[in-house]
Design an enzyme around this catalytic site. Structure first.
Site, PDB file in Angstrom:
ATOM      1  N   CYS A   1       5.131  -0.010   2.648  1.00 27.49           N
ATOM      2  CA  CYS A   1       5.791  -1.300   2.856  1.00 27.49           C
ATOM      3  C   CYS A   1       7.120  -1.152   3.580  1.00 27.49           C
ATOM      4  O   CYS A   1       7.468  -1.998   4.419  1.00 27.49           O
ATOM      5  CB  CYS A   1       5.983  -2.000   1.521  1.00 27.49           C
TER       6      CYS A   1
ATOM      7  N   ASP B   1       0.806  -1.215   0.000  1.00 27.98           N
ATOM      8  CA  ASP B   1       0.000   0.000   0.000  1.00 27.98           C
ATOM      9  C   ASP B   1       0.838   1.262   0.000  1.00 27.98           C
ATOM     10  O   ASP B   1       0.319   2.340   0.289  1.00 27.98           O
ATOM     11  CB  ASP B   1      -0.928   0.009   1.218  1.00 27.98           C
TER      12      ASP B   1
ATOM     13  N   HIS C   1       9.134  -2.521  -3.680  1.00 32.97           N
ATOM     14  CA  HIS C   1       8.390  -3.121  -2.562  1.00 32.97           C
ATOM     15  C   HIS C   1       9.366  -3.785  -1.599  1.00 32.97           C
ATOM     16  O   HIS C   1      10.341  -4.424  -2.011  1.00 32.97           O
ATOM     17  CB  HIS C   1       7.387  -4.155  -3.075  1.00 32.97           C
TER      18      HIS C   1
END
Length: 505
Positions: A227, A224, A332
């Protein structure tokens, strides 16, 4: 409702349509002649049309007049617009009124009472062709196209100002204004693999390799935009939901160390911190370095390899375990956890101290408590050992006493038979000889009783024990009164024999 407008000052007729120089005036004259000669049939739709529909038709007609002007502007000869503008407007309004009336003969409706409509004369291509306007606005469906396109124009202009790259909502400026903008990854599409080789197979392979070589487990974080801070919060606090706390503390630390971190920011430092405080805004290398210094723990970044590709160091030397993060797809972060050595809480609140001196007092207290616990356990074990030893000794003593008692009883039963036999033999011999006087036999028996009943036996008997017990104890211990009493107490069967007198004391 049918509205017919007649162009004033037009003197042409349908017979003059062959003139190429006055084609526009002749066409308007022909339309006027047609409308004057054709009787208007009774309109049945007007009875059903409400006042609202009449107002709507009027508004549409006004809007189409302006559309007619737009069509005239789009023509190939803009110089003739002013000369023919009135004609074009009149023609458009006339055609629109025909399109609204469904039973109008001009619009192609079939009516037996009206004569057939003659074909209009051909128009030269050198002038403005009003027929083209009719072809666009001559039907009810085309009547709605003009306002719709005109209304869509301003909206298309507004939407054209959007960012061509589809940037993240948290980006402060569009992509064309991002010269020197640090967080370029915020303008990239979220979680799109940056290389074709990445995918599920590569993820599974990396997870298997890191588990086999290092023993680490990948704890996946929610994708979202938070991370990085979720992974750090999972490593430090053991809860990924504390990501906002880690984010705000990181921004506070960077603001406190403005002189240091502002060197790595190419945009305004205040606006950078303000944006980074928002939710779902990516974190970058600057934030990772700030987190490493804030928690005083090195941060190791793994990306599809068993060795860290980047290491961020803290301010001081420390022996606390590092924060391990895995980097995926170029945008990420996940948390790498060692299940055999949990590092939650390491370094909390001691960022300015060395790790080897952080818990010195706590270690001393723990060592002292451990030593006391070991001493207590040793004493308890020793007590159990001695209690077992004492019970064992007592049990051995009891068994020995029982064995000696049994042996004594066997020996004591034999001597009782002997005196009887000797007494009978003595009696036989004495009967043959002279019989002594009775006075001599009585003192002999008294002496015998005195010799048998010694002082120790009398004391045991005075304590309330039986004669058999006293004699048994006397045969074992002799004149030792204490040993006799202890023996009698031990051999007494629980509550069968009452302990009386001095023995109970």
């Amino acid at each position: 409702m049918t509205r017919i407008l007649v162009q004033r000052g037009s003197s042409g007729s349908s017979s003059n349509s062959s003139r190429p120089s006055s084609s526009s005036s002749s066409s308007s004259g022909s339309e006027t002649q047609i409308n004057n000669n054709i009787p208007v049939p009774p309109v049945t739709i007007d009875e059903e049309i409400t006042d609202e529909k009449q107002e709507e038709v009027t508004v549409v007609e006004k809007a189409e007049c302006s559309d007619a002007k737009d069509v005239a502007v789009d023509s190939d000869e803009p110089a003739d617009r002013e000369d023919d503008e009135g004609l074009v407007v009149a023609e458009n309004v006339h055609v629109q009124s025909e399109g609204i009336d469904c039973d109008s003969p001009v619009s192609g409706g079939s009516n037996s009472d009206s004569p057939p409509v003659p074909a209009p004369p051909p128009k030269p291509s050198s002038t403005v062709n009003p027929g083209s306007n009719r072809s666009v606005l001559g039907s009810f469906g085309a009547l709605r196209i003009g306002p719709t396109r005109r209304a869509a124009g301003p909206r298309s202009l507004v939407s054209s100002r959007s960012s061509p790259t589809g940037s993240h909502p948290s980006s402060p400026r569009s992509h064309s204004e991002n010269e020197g903008y640090n967080s370029s990854d915020e303008h990239m599409p979220c979680y799109v693999p940056s290389h074709p080789g990445s995918g599920l197979e590569r993820e599974h392979q990396f997870e298997a390799e890191i588990r086999y070589s290092k023993g680490f487990e990948i704890r996946r974080m929610l994708e979202d935009g938070n991370c990085l801070f979720r992974a750090v919060a999972d490593q430090v606090y053991g809860d990924s939901e504390a990501y906002d706390l880690a984010r705000q503390m990181c921004m506070d630390y960077m603001e406190q160390e403005r002189d240091h971190f502002s060197q790595f920011i190419t945009e305004g430092f205040t606006s950078y911190l303000k944006r980074k405080r928002r939710d779902k805004v990516y974190g970058n290398n600057v934030e990772i370095q700030a987190l490493a210094e804030m928690y005083n723990r090195p941060i190791h970044i793994y990306s599809y390899s068993t060795e860290p590709i980047n290491i961020f160091q803290g301010n001081y030397s420390t022996d606390t375990p590092p924060i391990r993060l895995s980097y995926h797809h170029g945008n990420h972060y996940n948390s790498l956890v060692d299940p055999h050595r949990l590092t939650v809480g390491a370094g909390l609140g001691f960022s300015s101290l060395s790790g080897r001196h952080v818990d010195k007092e706590q270690v001393k207290a723990a060592i002292k408590a451990q030593q006391e616990h070991q001493i207590d356990n040793a004493l308890l074990a020793e007590g159990r050992f001695y209690s077992d030893l004492e019970l064992t000794e007592k049990e051995i003593e009891r068994s020995v006493m029982e064995a000696s008692r049994a042996e004594y009883l066997m020996e004591w039963s034999k001597p009782r038979i002997g005196p009887k036999e000797s007494s009978t033999s003595n009696a036989e011999t004495s009967s043959s000889g002279a019989r002594p006087s009775g006075s001599d036999s009585k003192p002999a028996e008294a002496v015998k009783e005195k010799t048998v009943l010694s002082s120790s036996i009398e004391m045991v008997l005075s304590m309330g024990f039986s004669y058999a017990q006293a004699m048994e104890a006397y045969s074992i211990f002799g004149d030792d009164v204490d040993s006799m009493v202890c023996y009698v107490l031990e051999t007494s069967c629980g509550g069968n024999n009452r302990r009386k007198g001095k023995a109970t004391e």
